[in-house]
Design a protein around this motif. Sequence first.
Motif, PDB file in Angstrom:
ATOM      1  N   ARG A   1      29.343  53.514  15.342  1.00 42.01           N
ATOM      2  CA  ARG A   1      29.287  52.050  15.307  1.00 42.01           C
ATOM      3  C   ARG A   1      27.967  51.546  15.884  1.00 42.01           C
ATOM      4  O   ARG A   1      27.384  52.176  16.755  1.00 42.01           O
ATOM      5  CB  ARG A   1      30.423  51.435  16.129  1.00 42.01           C
ATOM      6  CG  ARG A   1      31.784  51.719  15.589  1.00 42.01           C
ATOM      7  CD  ARG A   1      32.808  50.988  16.415  1.00 42.01           C
ATOM      8  NE  ARG A   1      34.143  51.367  15.999  1.00 42.01           N
ATOM      9  CZ  ARG A   1      35.194  50.595  16.193  1.00 42.01           C
ATOM     10  NH1 ARG A   1      35.080  49.437  16.795  1.00 42.01           N
ATOM     11  NH2 ARG A   1      36.372  50.988  15.793  1.00 42.01           N
ATOM     12  N   GLU A   2      27.538  50.389  15.418  1.00 40.60           N
ATOM     13  CA  GLU A   2      26.359  49.744  16.010  1.00 40.60           C
ATOM     14  C   GLU A   2      26.796  49.090  17.307  1.00 40.60           C
ATOM     15  O   GLU A   2      27.795  48.373  17.349  1.00 40.60           O
ATOM     16  CB  GLU A   2      25.790  48.697  15.059  1.00 40.60           C
ATOM     17  CG  GLU A   2      24.525  48.062  15.597  1.00 40.60           C
ATOM     18  CD  GLU A   2      23.916  47.042  14.643  1.00 40.60           C
ATOM     19  OE1 GLU A   2      23.043  46.286  15.101  1.00 40.60           O
ATOM     20  OE2 GLU A   2      24.308  47.002  13.468  1.00 40.60           O
TER      21      GLU A   2
ATOM     22  N   ALA B   1      28.883  45.741  18.089  1.00 42.58           N
ATOM     23  CA  ALA B   1      28.074  44.684  17.509  1.00 42.58           C
ATOM     24  C   ALA B   1      28.862  43.850  16.492  1.00 42.58           C
ATOM     25  O   ALA B   1      28.616  42.657  16.338  1.00 42.58           O
ATOM     26  CB  ALA B   1      26.829  45.271  16.841  1.00 42.58           C
TER      27      ALA B   1
END
Length: 89
Positions: free
Chosen positions: A10-11, A83
């Motif tokens: 994941r960001e 994010a």
Amino acid sequence: GIQPAEAAGRELVYGIRPEHIRATGQGLSGTVTLMEATGSEIFATVDCGGEVISCLFRERLALKQGEAVRIEIDRASAHLFDARTGQRI
């Protein structure tokens, strides 16, 4: 909240409060782009290679706008966020 193991791929956003950054002569190098002394504190923005970081220094410093400075982030006070969702990890 999201557990660290679930965050793989994941960001993430690295979050730190301005008061958890110190001008120590070590760490990230940057340039003071804005400085405002407010009595016992100094609010400054520091451009570190295009990433502008807000800092709140509680120690007495002789900083000037346009001057080079090195800052250290208190990593124990940092937080990670997803994010996409904004959830803390």
